[in-house]
Design a protein around this motif. Sequence first.
Motif, PDB file in Angstrom:
ATOM      1  N   VAL A 249      -3.656  11.628 -24.443  1.00  0.00           N
ATOM      2  CA  VAL A 249      -4.619  12.479 -25.142  1.00  0.00           C
ATOM      3  C   VAL A 249      -4.319  12.492 -26.641  1.00  0.00           C
ATOM      4  N   ALA A 250      -3.048  12.629 -27.007  1.00  0.00           N
ATOM      5  CA  ALA A 250      -2.661  12.628 -28.417  1.00  0.00           C
ATOM      6  C   ALA A 250      -2.998  11.304 -29.081  1.00  0.00           C
ATOM      7  N   ARG A 251      -2.730  10.200 -28.383  1.00  0.00           N
ATOM      8  CA  ARG A 251      -3.004   8.879 -28.953  1.00  0.00           C
ATOM      9  C   ARG A 251      -4.505   8.655 -29.154  1.00  0.00           C
ATOM     10  N   THR A 252      -5.308   9.012 -28.154  1.00  0.00           N
ATOM     11  CA  THR A 252      -6.759   8.839 -28.279  1.00  0.00           C
ATOM     12  C   THR A 252      -7.324   9.741 -29.361  1.00  0.00           C
ATOM     13  N   PHE A 253      -6.801  10.956 -29.448  1.00  0.00           N
ATOM     14  CA  PHE A 253      -7.221  11.865 -30.513  1.00  0.00           C
ATOM     15  C   PHE A 253      -6.983  11.232 -31.885  1.00  0.00           C
ATOM     16  N   GLY A 254      -5.815  10.644 -32.095  1.00  0.00           N
ATOM     17  CA  GLY A 254      -5.516   9.998 -33.369  1.00  0.00           C
ATOM     18  C   GLY A 254      -6.454   8.848 -33.664  1.00  0.00           C
ATOM     19  N   GLU A 255      -6.766   8.053 -32.649  1.00  0.00           N
ATOM     20  CA  GLU A 255      -7.676   6.927 -32.845  1.00  0.00           C
ATOM     21  C   GLU A 255      -9.082   7.413 -33.220  1.00  0.00           C
ATOM     22  N   LEU A 256      -9.538   8.475 -32.570  1.00  0.00           N
ATOM     23  CA  LEU A 256     -10.861   9.015 -32.879  1.00  0.00           C
ATOM     24  C   LEU A 256     -10.891   9.646 -34.275  1.00  0.00           C
ATOM     25  N   ALA A 257      -9.798  10.307 -34.652  1.00  0.00           N
ATOM     26  CA  ALA A 257      -9.726  10.875 -35.996  1.00  0.00           C
ATOM     27  C   ALA A 257      -9.799   9.778 -37.054  1.00  0.00           C
ATOM     28  N   ALA A 258      -9.096   8.666 -36.817  1.00  0.00           N
ATOM     29  CA  ALA A 258      -9.114   7.556 -37.769  1.00  0.00           C
ATOM     30  C   ALA A 258     -10.475   6.897 -37.849  1.00  0.00           C
ATOM     31  N   ALA A 259     -11.252   6.987 -36.779  1.00  0.00           N
ATOM     32  CA  ALA A 259     -12.582   6.374 -36.751  1.00  0.00           C
ATOM     33  C   ALA A 259     -13.672   7.314 -37.257  1.00  0.00           C
ATOM     34  N   SER A 260     -13.299   8.536 -37.646  1.00  0.00           N
ATOM     35  CA  SER A 260     -14.301   9.547 -37.990  1.00  0.00           C
ATOM     36  C   SER A 260     -14.863   9.396 -39.395  1.00  0.00           C
ATOM     37  N   ILE A 261     -14.235   8.561 -40.218  1.00  0.00           N
ATOM     38  CA  ILE A 261     -14.613   8.482 -41.627  1.00  0.00           C
ATOM     39  C   ILE A 261     -14.758   7.028 -42.042  1.00  0.00           C
ATOM     40  N   LEU A 278      -3.826   7.355 -40.808  1.00  0.00           N
ATOM     41  CA  LEU A 278      -4.582   8.517 -40.356  1.00  0.00           C
ATOM     42  C   LEU A 278      -4.405   8.743 -38.856  1.00  0.00           C
ATOM     43  N   ALA A 279      -4.379   7.662 -38.084  1.00  0.00           N
ATOM     44  CA  ALA A 279      -4.147   7.801 -36.650  1.00  0.00           C
ATOM     45  C   ALA A 279      -2.776   8.415 -36.376  1.00  0.00           C
ATOM     46  N   VAL A 280      -1.782   8.010 -37.161  1.00  0.00           N
ATOM     47  CA  VAL A 280      -0.422   8.518 -36.967  1.00  0.00           C
ATOM     48  C   VAL A 280      -0.310   9.989 -37.350  1.00  0.00           C
ATOM     49  N   ILE A 281      -0.793  10.365 -38.540  1.00  0.00           N
ATOM     50  CA  ILE A 281      -0.589  11.742 -38.994  1.00  0.00           C
ATOM     51  C   ILE A 281      -1.447  12.733 -38.211  1.00  0.00           C
ATOM     52  N   SER A 282      -2.617  12.310 -37.744  1.00  0.00           N
ATOM     53  CA  SER A 282      -3.442  13.223 -36.944  1.00  0.00           C
ATOM     54  C   SER A 282      -2.807  13.452 -35.579  1.00  0.00           C
ATOM     55  N   ARG A 283      -2.254  12.394 -34.988  1.00  0.00           N
ATOM     56  CA  ARG A 283      -1.552  12.550 -33.712  1.00  0.00           C
ATOM     57  C   ARG A 283      -0.334  13.461 -33.877  1.00  0.00           C
ATOM     58  N   ARG A 284       0.409  13.267 -34.957  1.00  0.00           N
ATOM     59  CA  ARG A 284       1.593  14.106 -35.190  1.00  0.00           C
ATOM     60  C   ARG A 284       1.208  15.565 -35.421  1.00  0.00           C
ATOM     61  N   ALA A 285       0.175  15.792 -36.233  1.00  0.00           N
ATOM     62  CA  ALA A 285      -0.227  17.169 -36.534  1.00  0.00           C
ATOM     63  C   ALA A 285      -0.663  17.894 -35.267  1.00  0.00           C
TER      64      ALA A 285
END
Length: 301
Positions: A249-261, A278-285
């Motif tokens: 879930v965390a990994r997919t969330f990061g990928e979607l966040a990176a694809a959002s912009i 962006l994928a890394v920092i969103s997953r970490r946050a």
Amino acid sequence: MEFLQPAEWQEALRLKAERPEAKPIMGGTDVMVELNTGRLRPRAMLDLSGLPDLQRWDFIEPSPVPDSTDGGCGAVIRVGAAMTYQRVIDELAAHAPALAQAARAVGSPQIRNRGTLGGSLGTASPSGDSHAPLLALGAVIEVASAARGTRLIDAGDFYAEPAGDPVKPDELIRAIRLPAATGPQYFAKVGRRNAMAVAVCSFAVALWPARRSVGTGVGAAGPTPVRASDAEQYLAAELDWQAPLHPRVARTFGELAAASIHLSDDARATARYRRHALAVISRRALTWAWDDHRRVAVSCA
């Protein structure tokens, strides 16, 4: 150049109505750079730094703001536009943690003691550190004019156009309204050095456990700051608020966040690097915030 220095808010609105071309200035950390480099040559400057109304913050009753702005508890904070980053760190860390974390990442101590939230909004730079948390928190920008009074602009609409200015020529930014935190929040950014760096990309996440929702904000990675809406919707469908965060879930969330912009190449980074970072920092946050949420949930069980 004429220098206008109102003593109170209504006088500032009157002067802006009479001189719509006047450039507002608060801390001056952006405006003075433009003046010194010759990119800005206004016929008049409107100094708002001494207005007490713009330097206060307080809790207010939820009023005509979007439903998403109450954070599930009804407590809304109204922060004056001239609040400095240092005061945000000192006074709002408990109520808006992601915003305070972003404020800590701004420039040097001198900049944090002069730079203001309203000034960052007024210059509309997509790399500003405060933009991502304001989006994640569902903030609302309060602007006013002498003729039309006060109106409220959702942060998502405020940032809608690249380098756009939703503030009309006779209006001034007065305050930012945001919900008091009811769950963990985190901000992260990547720069070309560890301190005093303009962000290559930034990300903020806010958990709202009472209504089982997550807010996000992506900054400094494209032409405008945006919410990672697809990532938020994914979490709404996948999260079990009583369970640990699954790595998938965390990994997919990061990928979607990176694809959002719409990512861009510039002097600071390539789009490819931004996507990875962006994928890394969103997953970490998200992971940091979820770990905090679980610690509270377990301790209260």
